[in-house]
Design an enzyme around this catalytic site. Sequence first.
Site, PDB file in Angstrom:
ATOM      1  N   SER A   1       0.857  -1.193   0.000  1.00 26.40           N
ATOM      2  CA  SER A   1       0.000   0.000   0.000  1.00 26.40           C
ATOM      3  C   SER A   1       0.888   1.236   0.000  1.00 26.40           C
ATOM      4  O   SER A   1       2.117   1.120   0.089  1.00 26.40           O
ATOM      5  CB  SER A   1      -0.956   0.000   1.188  1.00 26.40           C
ATOM      6  OG  SER A   1      -0.249   0.268   2.360  1.00 26.40           O
TER       7      SER A   1
ATOM      8  N   GLY B   1       1.786   2.962  -2.339  1.00 24.26           N
ATOM      9  CA  GLY B   1       2.696   3.003  -3.482  1.00 24.26           C
ATOM     10  C   GLY B   1       3.969   2.187  -3.321  1.00 24.26           C
ATOM     11  O   GLY B   1       4.864   2.226  -4.171  1.00 24.26           O
TER      12      GLY B   1
ATOM     13  N   GLU C   1     -11.604   4.506  -4.810  1.00 24.58           N
ATOM     14  CA  GLU C   1     -10.751   5.346  -5.663  1.00 24.58           C
ATOM     15  C   GLU C   1     -11.111   5.211  -7.141  1.00 24.58           C
ATOM     16  O   GLU C   1     -11.266   4.100  -7.647  1.00 24.58           O
ATOM     17  CB  GLU C   1      -9.283   4.946  -5.480  1.00 24.58           C
ATOM     18  CG  GLU C   1      -8.771   5.131  -4.060  1.00 24.58           C
ATOM     19  CD  GLU C   1      -7.341   4.638  -3.905  1.00 24.58           C
ATOM     20  OE1 GLU C   1      -6.551   4.696  -4.866  1.00 24.58           O
ATOM     21  OE2 GLU C   1      -7.027   4.170  -2.798  1.00 24.58           O
TER      22      GLU C   1
ATOM     23  N   GLU D   1      -9.280   1.161  -7.019  1.00 25.47           N
ATOM     24  CA  GLU D   1      -9.197   0.213  -5.896  1.00 25.47           C
ATOM     25  C   GLU D   1     -10.003   0.791  -4.743  1.00 25.47           C
ATOM     26  O   GLU D   1     -10.591   1.869  -4.882  1.00 25.47           O
ATOM     27  CB  GLU D   1      -7.737  -0.028  -5.494  1.00 25.47           C
ATOM     28  CG  GLU D   1      -7.018   1.221  -5.050  1.00 25.47           C
ATOM     29  CD  GLU D   1      -5.881   0.949  -4.067  1.00 25.47           C
ATOM     30  OE1 GLU D   1      -5.518  -0.205  -3.827  1.00 25.47           O
ATOM     31  OE2 GLU D   1      -5.381   1.929  -3.502  1.00 25.47           O
TER      32      GLU D   1
ATOM     33  N   ASP E   1      -6.398   7.506   3.524  1.00 25.60           N
ATOM     34  CA  ASP E   1      -5.446   8.584   3.863  1.00 25.60           C
ATOM     35  C   ASP E   1      -5.875   9.935   3.273  1.00 25.60           C
ATOM     36  O   ASP E   1      -5.844  10.954   3.953  1.00 25.60           O
ATOM     37  CB  ASP E   1      -3.996   8.211   3.503  1.00 25.60           C
ATOM     38  CG  ASP E   1      -3.795   7.716   2.076  1.00 25.60           C
ATOM     39  OD1 ASP E   1      -4.748   7.769   1.268  1.00 25.60           O
ATOM     40  OD2 ASP E   1      -2.672   7.275   1.756  1.00 25.60           O
ATOM     41  N   THR E   2      -6.361   9.936   2.030  1.00 25.73           N
ATOM     42  CA  THR E   2      -6.778  11.216   1.428  1.00 25.73           C
ATOM     43  C   THR E   2      -7.981  11.805   2.176  1.00 25.73           C
ATOM     44  O   THR E   2      -8.226  13.008   2.114  1.00 25.73           O
ATOM     45  CB  THR E   2      -7.150  11.042  -0.064  1.00 25.73           C
ATOM     46  OG1 THR E   2      -8.285  10.161  -0.165  1.00 25.73           O
ATOM     47  CG2 THR E   2      -6.002  10.469  -0.869  1.00 25.73           C
TER      48      THR E   2
ATOM     49  N   ARG F   1       5.323   9.370   6.038  1.00 25.77           N
ATOM     50  CA  ARG F   1       4.368  10.431   6.371  1.00 25.77           C
ATOM     51  C   ARG F   1       4.352  10.600   7.884  1.00 25.77           C
ATOM     52  O   ARG F   1       4.014   9.671   8.620  1.00 25.77           O
ATOM     53  CB  ARG F   1       2.983  10.052   5.852  1.00 25.77           C
ATOM     54  CG  ARG F   1       2.010  11.225   5.801  1.00 25.77           C
ATOM     55  CD  ARG F   1       0.584  10.743   5.602  1.00 25.77           C
ATOM     56  NE  ARG F   1       0.432   9.965   4.387  1.00 25.77           N
ATOM     57  CZ  ARG F   1      -0.300   8.854   4.307  1.00 25.77           C
ATOM     58  NH1 ARG F   1      -0.951   8.390   5.352  1.00 25.77           N
ATOM     59  NH2 ARG F   1      -0.390   8.204   3.179  1.00 25.77           N
TER      60      ARG F   1
HETATM   61  N1  ATP Z   1      -3.224   2.118 -13.856  1.00 17.54           N
HETATM   62  C1  ATP Z   1      -2.833   3.313 -13.448  1.00 17.54           C
HETATM   63  N2  ATP Z   1      -2.727   4.346 -14.315  1.00 17.54           N
HETATM   64  C2  ATP Z   1      -2.310   5.553 -13.924  1.00 17.54           C
HETATM   65  N3  ATP Z   1      -1.966   5.848 -12.645  1.00 17.54           N
HETATM   66  C3  ATP Z   1      -2.045   4.880 -11.734  1.00 17.54           C
HETATM   67  C4  ATP Z   1      -2.486   3.556 -12.068  1.00 17.54           C
HETATM   68  N4  ATP Z   1      -2.467   2.812 -10.949  1.00 17.54           N
HETATM   69  C5  ATP Z   1      -2.047   3.620  -9.960  1.00 17.54           C
HETATM   70  N5  ATP Z   1      -1.784   4.863 -10.413  1.00 17.54           N
HETATM   71  C6  ATP Z   1      -1.328   6.009  -9.606  1.00 17.54           C
HETATM   72  O1  ATP Z   1      -0.694   5.542  -8.440  1.00 17.54           O
HETATM   73  C7  ATP Z   1      -1.476   5.867  -7.269  1.00 17.54           C
HETATM   74  C8  ATP Z   1      -1.391   4.756  -6.251  1.00 17.54           C
HETATM   75  O2  ATP Z   1      -1.949   3.569  -6.793  1.00 17.54           O
HETATM   76  P1  ATP Z   1      -2.805   2.592  -5.874  1.00 17.54           P
HETATM   77  O3  ATP Z   1      -3.884   3.353  -5.206  1.00 17.54           O
HETATM   78  O4  ATP Z   1      -3.185   1.422  -6.681  1.00 17.54           O
HETATM   79  O5  ATP Z   1      -1.653   2.190  -4.842  1.00 17.54           O
HETATM   80  P2  ATP Z   1      -1.694   1.791  -3.323  1.00 17.54           P
HETATM   81  O6  ATP Z   1      -0.329   1.318  -3.021  1.00 17.54           O
HETATM   82  O7  ATP Z   1      -2.828   0.862  -3.097  1.00 17.54           O
HETATM   83  O8  ATP Z   1      -1.957   3.147  -2.576  1.00 17.54           O
HETATM   84  P3  ATP Z   1      -2.837   3.420  -1.268  1.00 17.54           P
HETATM   85  O9  ATP Z   1      -2.673   2.256  -0.380  1.00 17.54           O
HETATM   86  O10 ATP Z   1      -2.192   4.673  -0.730  1.00 17.54           O
HETATM   87  O11 ATP Z   1      -4.221   3.681  -1.755  1.00 17.54           O
HETATM   88  C9  ATP Z   1      -2.882   6.131  -7.800  1.00 17.54           C
HETATM   89  O12 ATP Z   1      -3.621   6.935  -6.913  1.00 17.54           O
HETATM   90  C10 ATP Z   1      -2.545   6.816  -9.135  1.00 17.54           C
HETATM   91  O13 ATP Z   1      -2.138   8.152  -8.939  1.00 17.54           O
HETATM   92  N1  GAR Z   2      -2.381   4.314   2.203  1.00 13.62           N
HETATM   93  C1  GAR Z   2      -2.522   3.578   3.390  1.00 13.62           C
HETATM   94  C2  GAR Z   2      -2.236   4.447   4.604  1.00 13.62           C
HETATM   95  O1  GAR Z   2      -2.069   5.655   4.499  1.00 13.62           O
HETATM   96  N2  GAR Z   2      -2.188   3.836   5.782  1.00 13.62           N
HETATM   97  C3  GAR Z   2      -1.849   4.492   7.004  1.00 13.62           C
HETATM   98  O2  GAR Z   2      -0.447   4.543   7.146  1.00 13.62           O
HETATM   99  C4  GAR Z   2      -0.040   3.753   8.272  1.00 13.62           C
HETATM  100  C5  GAR Z   2       1.298   3.097   8.050  1.00 13.62           C
HETATM  101  O3  GAR Z   2       2.245   4.108   8.037  1.00 13.62           O
HETATM  102  P1  GAR Z   2       3.837   3.793   8.110  1.00 13.62           P
HETATM  103  O4  GAR Z   2       4.155   3.021   6.855  1.00 13.62           O
HETATM  104  O5  GAR Z   2       4.478   5.134   8.164  1.00 13.62           O
HETATM  105  O6  GAR Z   2       4.066   2.952   9.344  1.00 13.62           O
HETATM  106  C6  GAR Z   2      -1.168   2.769   8.496  1.00 13.62           C
HETATM  107  O7  GAR Z   2      -1.167   2.225   9.776  1.00 13.62           O
HETATM  108  C7  GAR Z   2      -2.354   3.659   8.186  1.00 13.62           C
HETATM  109  O8  GAR Z   2      -2.662   4.505   9.255  1.00 13.62           O
HETATM  110 MG    MG Z   3      -4.791   3.852  -3.634  1.00 12.06          MG
END
Ligand code: ATP
Ligand code: GAR
Ligand code: MG
Length: 386
Positions: free
Chosen positions: A148, A150, A256, A268, A275-276, A354
């Site tokens: 997660s 990214g 999302e 997803e 977080d947003t 973060r």
């Molecule tokens: N197929 C795609 N095309 C374009 N941009 C993408 C694509 N997949 C992901 N992204 C970009 O990367 C970001 C993060 O992707 P995603 O939400 O799948 O990751 P994540 O690791 O699950 O993040 P989080 O846990 O923070 O939601 C998206 O919000 C978007 O900006």
């Molecule tokens: N996109 C998912 C997300 O924002 N999750 C948030 O970040 C924490 C992990 O942070 P860390 O990696 O700094 O420990 C998680 O516990 C949750 O609060």
């Molecule tokens: Mg995401």
Amino acid sequence: MKILLLGSGELGKEFVIAAQRIGQTIIAVDSYENAPAMQVAHDFEVINMLDGEALDRIVAKHQPDFIVPEIEAIRTERFYDYEKQGITVVPSAKAANFTMNRKAIRDLAAKELGLRTAKYKYATSAEELQKAVQEVGIPCVVKPLMSSSGKGQSTIKTESDIEKAWQYAVAGSRGDVIEVIVEAFVNFDSEITLLTITQNNNPTLFCAPIGHRQERGDYQESWQPALVSEKDLYEAQDMAEKITEALGGAGLFGVEFFLTKEGVYFSELSPRPHDTGMVTLAGTQNFNEFELHLRAILSLPIFEITLEKAGASAVILASEDSTNPTFTGIEKVAALPKTDFRIFGKPTSRPYRRMGVVLSHDTLSTPINEVTERAKETAKLVTVNS
Ligand SMILES: Nc1ncnc2c1ncn2[C@@H]1O[C@H](COP(=O)(O)OP(=O)(O)OP(=O)(O)O)[C@@H](O)[C@H]1O
Ligand SMILES: NCC(=O)N[C@@H]1O[C@H](COP(=O)([O-])[O-])[C@@H](O)[C@H]1O
Ligand SMILES: [Mg+2]
């Protein structure tokens, strides 16, 4: 009620604070001590949440009424058993289990429910990735099935990126699954999170859409309300309703979407505060996303969600590793009008971790990009020192 919170980051911390305010008991769990939510909970446990036996042990020890997952990387297969034991898994065992692995949720969305998504394939080796990239096309995005914020995510722009993308994904994978998803790159105009609240015995509710900007797959600023056409909003709400219904249970989901000229793409979802959605801490709504999650879980009816202000959040990131991070510039932020901040209290820092968030708000008639720009500029006043 007794709530076992699995994951104790910044999102969990705000959830615990909301729960404390209405007299609930919380045991906060994470893989390290002194995690943000542990600092405000009644009790804590430090375990590897991917270890099913360790999970069983603390569930038996605390006998919670509710299990509230806060991260994805949990041995969620165990959740079905806990449900059978009479514990409410939030929002449901299925929702937590399907979203722990990108494959389950993507196949449900695209194949079973027919939602529009980017073209995608899976790969379990660098060789398979080569083939998958050929089928999906370049540019494309590679992500570990379990990760997660990214982590392990990269964009393939030329064939020579493929091997690197595989290595990066394997290194950034959170769970024990070595597999990736390859998605066609969606050239979107903007992206949004639609906070969707499913309730027991009451209709599903939506918050005003939240816009956000991402870097390295992690959010940098978010704002509410995002400007979305009525048609796109309707499409997104329809998809959010379908997928949350298929997952079941009551709670808040962060769904999302990518908005493109060809319509809305499902990306997803998180079956928990997003977080947003921390932008709601700026007072944009009558209830913030953590309060909404809690009310839905406890079956407290939510009469309505009202948008009160325009708001924005901008992240405060660390730049170095430290076991004693400190902050400078906070007093400059505090001196500004219509501005607030949170420091999460993470005990250590690493590059891009973060550590806090700046919040700004204004009247609903203020252009949202002005509010966002202000949050972004204000966040730059804070430095995380190592
Ligand atoms: N197929 C795609 N095309 C374009 N941009 C993408 C694509 N997949 C992901 N992204 C970009 O990367 C970001 C993060 O992707 P995603 O939400 O799948 O990751 P994540 O690791 O699950 O993040 P989080 O846990 O923070 O939601 C998206 O919000 C978007 O900006
Ligand atoms: N996109 C998912 C997300 O924002 N999750 C948030 O970040 C924490 C992990 O942070 P860390 O990696 O700094 O420990 C998680 O516990 C949750 O609060
Ligand atoms: Mg995401």
